[in-house]
Design a protein around this motif. Sequence first.
Motif, PDB file in Angstrom:
ATOM      1  N   ALA A  13       1.021  -1.265   0.248  1.00 25.51           N
ATOM      2  CA  ALA A  13       0.325  -0.228   0.029  1.00 25.51           C
ATOM      3  C   ALA A  13       1.007   1.105  -0.297  1.00 25.51           C
ATOM      4  CB  ALA A  13      -0.609   0.681   1.196  1.00 25.51           C
ATOM      5  N   ARG A  14       1.917   1.692   0.679  1.00 23.71           N
ATOM      6  CA  ARG A  14       2.316   2.895   0.722  1.00 23.71           C
ATOM      7  C   ARG A  14       4.392   2.957  -0.244  1.00 23.71           C
ATOM      8  NH1 ARG A  14       4.217  -0.123   5.289  1.00 23.71           N
ATOM      9  NH2 ARG A  14       7.354  -0.427   4.937  1.00 23.71           N
ATOM     10  N   LYS A  15       4.166   1.492  -0.998  1.00 21.80           N
ATOM     11  CA  LYS A  15       4.508   1.898  -2.229  1.00 21.80           C
ATOM     12  C   LYS A  15       3.547   2.077  -3.711  1.00 21.80           C
ATOM     13  CE  LYS A  15       8.856   0.146  -1.137  1.00 21.80           C
ATOM     14  NZ  LYS A  15       9.818   0.750  -0.752  1.00 21.80           N
ATOM     15  N   LEU A  16       2.570   1.393  -3.239  1.00 20.69           N
ATOM     16  CA  LEU A  16       1.210   1.908  -4.309  1.00 20.69           C
ATOM     17  C   LEU A  16       0.751   3.451  -3.860  1.00 20.69           C
ATOM     18  CD1 LEU A  16      -0.533   0.843  -6.803  1.00 20.69           C
ATOM     19  CD2 LEU A  16      -2.344   0.061  -5.118  1.00 20.69           C
ATOM     20  N   LEU A  17       1.027   3.437  -2.879  1.00 17.42           N
ATOM     21  CA  LEU A  17       0.536   4.796  -2.628  1.00 17.42           C
ATOM     22  C   LEU A  17       1.128   6.121  -2.975  1.00 17.42           C
ATOM     23  CD1 LEU A  17      -1.430   5.187   0.503  1.00 17.42           C
ATOM     24  CD2 LEU A  17      -2.068   6.411  -1.327  1.00 17.42           C
ATOM     25  N   ARG A  74      -3.544  21.839  13.309  1.00 18.48           N
ATOM     26  CA  ARG A  74      -4.023  22.205  11.271  1.00 18.48           C
ATOM     27  C   ARG A  74      -3.384  21.283  10.498  1.00 18.48           C
ATOM     28  NH1 ARG A  74      -0.327  26.791  11.050  1.00 18.48           N
ATOM     29  NH2 ARG A  74       0.585  26.062  12.462  1.00 18.48           N
ATOM     30  N   ALA A  75      -2.427  19.705  10.977  1.00 18.85           N
ATOM     31  CA  ALA A  75      -2.732  18.542  10.503  1.00 18.85           C
ATOM     32  C   ALA A  75      -3.680  18.249   9.386  1.00 18.85           C
ATOM     33  CB  ALA A  75      -1.978  17.691  11.167  1.00 18.85           C
ATOM     34  N   LYS A  76      -3.246  18.347   8.187  1.00 20.52           N
ATOM     35  CA  LYS A  76      -4.661  17.211   7.020  1.00 20.52           C
ATOM     36  C   LYS A  76      -4.227  15.957   7.425  1.00 20.52           C
ATOM     37  CE  LYS A  76      -4.576  22.271   5.623  1.00 20.52           C
ATOM     38  NZ  LYS A  76      -4.627  22.205   3.846  1.00 20.52           N
ATOM     39  N   VAL A  77      -4.922  15.130   7.571  1.00 23.50           N
ATOM     40  CA  VAL A  77      -4.796  13.904   7.807  1.00 23.50           C
ATOM     41  C   VAL A  77      -6.101  13.105   7.070  1.00 23.50           C
ATOM     42  CG1 VAL A  77      -4.878  11.431   9.228  1.00 23.50           C
ATOM     43  CG2 VAL A  77      -3.203  13.354  10.315  1.00 23.50           C
ATOM     44  N   ILE A  78      -5.381  12.236   6.089  1.00 23.18           N
ATOM     45  CA  ILE A  78      -6.622  11.728   4.975  1.00 23.18           C
ATOM     46  C   ILE A  78      -6.593  10.059   5.856  1.00 23.18           C
ATOM     47  CG2 ILE A  78      -7.624  11.153   2.972  1.00 23.18           C
ATOM     48  CD1 ILE A  78      -5.289  13.859   3.518  1.00 23.18           C
ATOM     49  N   VAL A  79      -7.617   9.192   6.220  1.00 29.39           N
ATOM     50  CA  VAL A  79      -7.443   8.493   7.115  1.00 29.39           C
ATOM     51  C   VAL A  79      -8.193   7.232   4.973  1.00 29.39           C
ATOM     52  CG1 VAL A  79      -8.912   6.296   7.717  1.00 29.39           C
ATOM     53  CG2 VAL A  79      -8.579   8.455   8.626  1.00 29.39           C
ATOM     54  N   ILE A  80      -6.998   6.076   4.900  1.00 28.75           N
ATOM     55  CA  ILE A  80      -7.486   5.443   4.484  1.00 28.75           C
ATOM     56  C   ILE A  80      -7.935   3.952   4.730  1.00 28.75           C
ATOM     57  CG2 ILE A  80      -6.415   4.505   1.826  1.00 28.75           C
ATOM     58  CD1 ILE A  80      -5.045   6.414   1.248  1.00 28.75           C
ATOM     59  N   SER A  81      -8.575   3.652   4.680  1.00 32.04           N
ATOM     60  CA  SER A  81      -9.047   2.025   5.589  1.00 32.04           C
ATOM     61  C   SER A  81      -9.875   1.554   4.276  1.00 32.04           C
ATOM     62  CB  SER A  81      -9.721   2.507   6.444  1.00 32.04           C
ATOM     63  OG  SER A  81     -10.280   1.140   7.423  1.00 32.04           O
ATOM     64  N   ALA A  82     -10.099   0.375   4.846  1.00 25.38           N
ATOM     65  CA  ALA A  82     -10.678  -1.294   4.268  1.00 25.38           C
ATOM     66  C   ALA A  82     -11.641  -1.511   4.462  1.00 25.38           C
ATOM     67  CB  ALA A  82     -10.286  -2.359   4.350  1.00 25.38           C
ATOM     68  N   PHE A 105      -8.106   1.851  -3.211  1.00 26.87           N
ATOM     69  CA  PHE A 105      -8.344   2.560  -3.609  1.00 26.87           C
ATOM     70  C   PHE A 105      -7.885   3.177  -5.120  1.00 26.87           C
ATOM     71  CE2 PHE A 105      -4.216   2.162  -0.990  1.00 26.87           C
ATOM     72  CZ  PHE A 105      -3.303   2.444  -1.723  1.00 26.87           C
ATOM     73  N   LYS A 106      -8.601   3.468  -6.176  1.00 24.10           N
ATOM     74  CA  LYS A 106      -8.502   4.321  -7.781  1.00 24.10           C
ATOM     75  C   LYS A 106      -7.485   5.786  -7.509  1.00 24.10           C
ATOM     76  CE  LYS A 106     -12.323   1.900  -9.247  1.00 24.10           C
ATOM     77  NZ  LYS A 106     -11.487   1.142  -9.067  1.00 24.10           N
ATOM     78  N   ASP A 108      -7.228   7.777  -9.403  1.00 23.26           N
ATOM     79  CA  ASP A 108      -8.760   9.701  -9.980  1.00 23.26           C
ATOM     80  C   ASP A 108      -8.567   9.952  -7.962  1.00 23.26           C
ATOM     81  OD1 ASP A 108      -9.914   7.198  -9.905  1.00 23.26           O
ATOM     82  OD2 ASP A 108     -11.629   8.068 -11.089  1.00 23.26           O
ATOM     83  N   LYS A 109      -9.356   8.777  -7.258  1.00 23.20           N
ATOM     84  CA  LYS A 109      -9.479   9.412  -6.191  1.00 23.20           C
ATOM     85  C   LYS A 109      -9.052   9.846  -5.259  1.00 23.20           C
ATOM     86  CE  LYS A 109     -14.202   9.433  -4.224  1.00 23.20           C
ATOM     87  NZ  LYS A 109     -14.341  10.498  -3.466  1.00 23.20           N
ATOM     88  N   VAL A 110      -7.769   9.270  -4.657  1.00 19.27           N
ATOM     89  CA  VAL A 110      -6.790   9.668  -3.824  1.00 19.27           C
ATOM     90  C   VAL A 110      -6.417  11.027  -3.866  1.00 19.27           C
ATOM     91  CG1 VAL A 110      -4.306   9.243  -3.213  1.00 19.27           C
ATOM     92  CG2 VAL A 110      -5.645   7.041  -3.752  1.00 19.27           C
ATOM     93  N   ILE A 111      -6.448  11.042  -5.462  1.00 20.78           N
ATOM     94  CA  ILE A 111      -4.883  12.604  -6.454  1.00 20.78           C
ATOM     95  C   ILE A 111      -6.848  13.419  -6.011  1.00 20.78           C
ATOM     96  CG2 ILE A 111      -4.078  14.025  -8.279  1.00 20.78           C
ATOM     97  CD1 ILE A 111      -2.543  11.525  -6.927  1.00 20.78           C
ATOM     98  N   GLU A 112      -7.441  13.074  -6.876  1.00 23.00           N
ATOM     99  CA  GLU A 112      -8.476  14.850  -6.072  1.00 23.00           C
ATOM    100  C   GLU A 112      -8.994  14.768  -4.353  1.00 23.00           C
ATOM    101  OE1 GLU A 112     -13.486  14.714  -6.470  1.00 23.00           O
ATOM    102  OE2 GLU A 112     -12.351  13.633  -8.256  1.00 23.00           O
ATOM    103  N   THR A 113      -9.045  13.951  -3.983  1.00 22.47           N
ATOM    104  CA  THR A 113      -8.850  13.781  -2.360  1.00 22.47           C
ATOM    105  C   THR A 113      -7.825  14.939  -1.608  1.00 22.47           C
ATOM    106  OG1 THR A 113     -10.096  11.595  -2.392  1.00 22.47           O
ATOM    107  CG2 THR A 113      -9.144  12.522  -0.626  1.00 22.47           C
ATOM    108  N   LEU A 114      -6.787  14.173  -2.666  1.00 24.98           N
ATOM    109  CA  LEU A 114      -5.559  15.788  -1.473  1.00 24.98           C
ATOM    110  C   LEU A 114      -5.776  16.094  -2.487  1.00 24.98           C
ATOM    111  CD1 LEU A 114      -4.795  12.562  -0.242  1.00 24.98           C
ATOM    112  CD2 LEU A 114      -1.839  12.805  -1.068  1.00 24.98           C
ATOM    113  N   ASN A 115      -5.778  16.384  -3.296  1.00 26.99           N
ATOM    114  CA  ASN A 115      -5.226  18.318  -4.010  1.00 26.99           C
ATOM    115  C   ASN A 115      -6.460  19.068  -3.180  1.00 26.99           C
ATOM    116  OD1 ASN A 115      -3.744  17.976  -5.750  1.00 26.99           O
ATOM    117  ND2 ASN A 115      -4.232  16.511  -7.348  1.00 26.99           N
ATOM    118  N   LYS A 116      -7.690  18.464  -3.267  1.00 24.59           N
ATOM    119  CA  LYS A 116      -9.175  19.390  -2.490  1.00 24.59           C
ATOM    120  C   LYS A 116      -8.725  19.888  -0.674  1.00 24.59           C
ATOM    121  CE  LYS A 116     -12.952  17.039  -0.516  1.00 24.59           C
ATOM    122  NZ  LYS A 116     -14.615  16.893  -0.780  1.00 24.59           N
TER     123      LYS A 116
END
Length: 120
Positions: A13-17, A74-82, A105-106, A108-116
Motif C-alpha cells: 500500500a505504501r509503495k502504491l501510494l 492544523r494537520a491535514k490527515v486523510i484516513v485510508i481504510s479497508a 483505492f483508485k 484518480d480518487k486519491v489525487i482528487e481528495t488530496l488536492n482538495k
Amino acid sequence: MRRVLIVDDALIARKLLRTMLEKNGFDVVGEAENGAEGIQKYHEHRPDLVTMDITMPEMDGIQALKAIKAMDPRAKVIVISALGQEVFVKEAVKCGAKNFLLKPFKEDKVIETLNKIAAM
C-alpha cells in the motif's frame, strides 16, 4: 509541491501510494509502518498532508491521528481504510481526519481528495 507522509503497515500500500503521488507531483517526505512511527515522522518532517491507515501494529491510526492533531491542530490527515471498518472511519473523522478513502483505492480518487484537502 505538496509534501506527504504515508502511514500504513502494508508495504504494498505504501509503495502504491508513493508511486501514485509522485507521478502526480506530490513529494513523499516519508513512510511509516505504524502509528508511533507516523507521529515521529510527522514531528520530523511536518508534511502538508498525511495518509493514515487505521489498523496497524503498535499504535493504530486513530491513536496516531489524535496525537498528531494534539501536536498540530492544523494537520491535514486523510484516513485510508479497508471496507468493513466504517465505525473506525467515523471515529477518525470525529477525531479530526479531513476525509477518508476506502481500500482498494483508485488513483484518480486519491489525487482528487488530496488536492482538495491541500487547498483547504
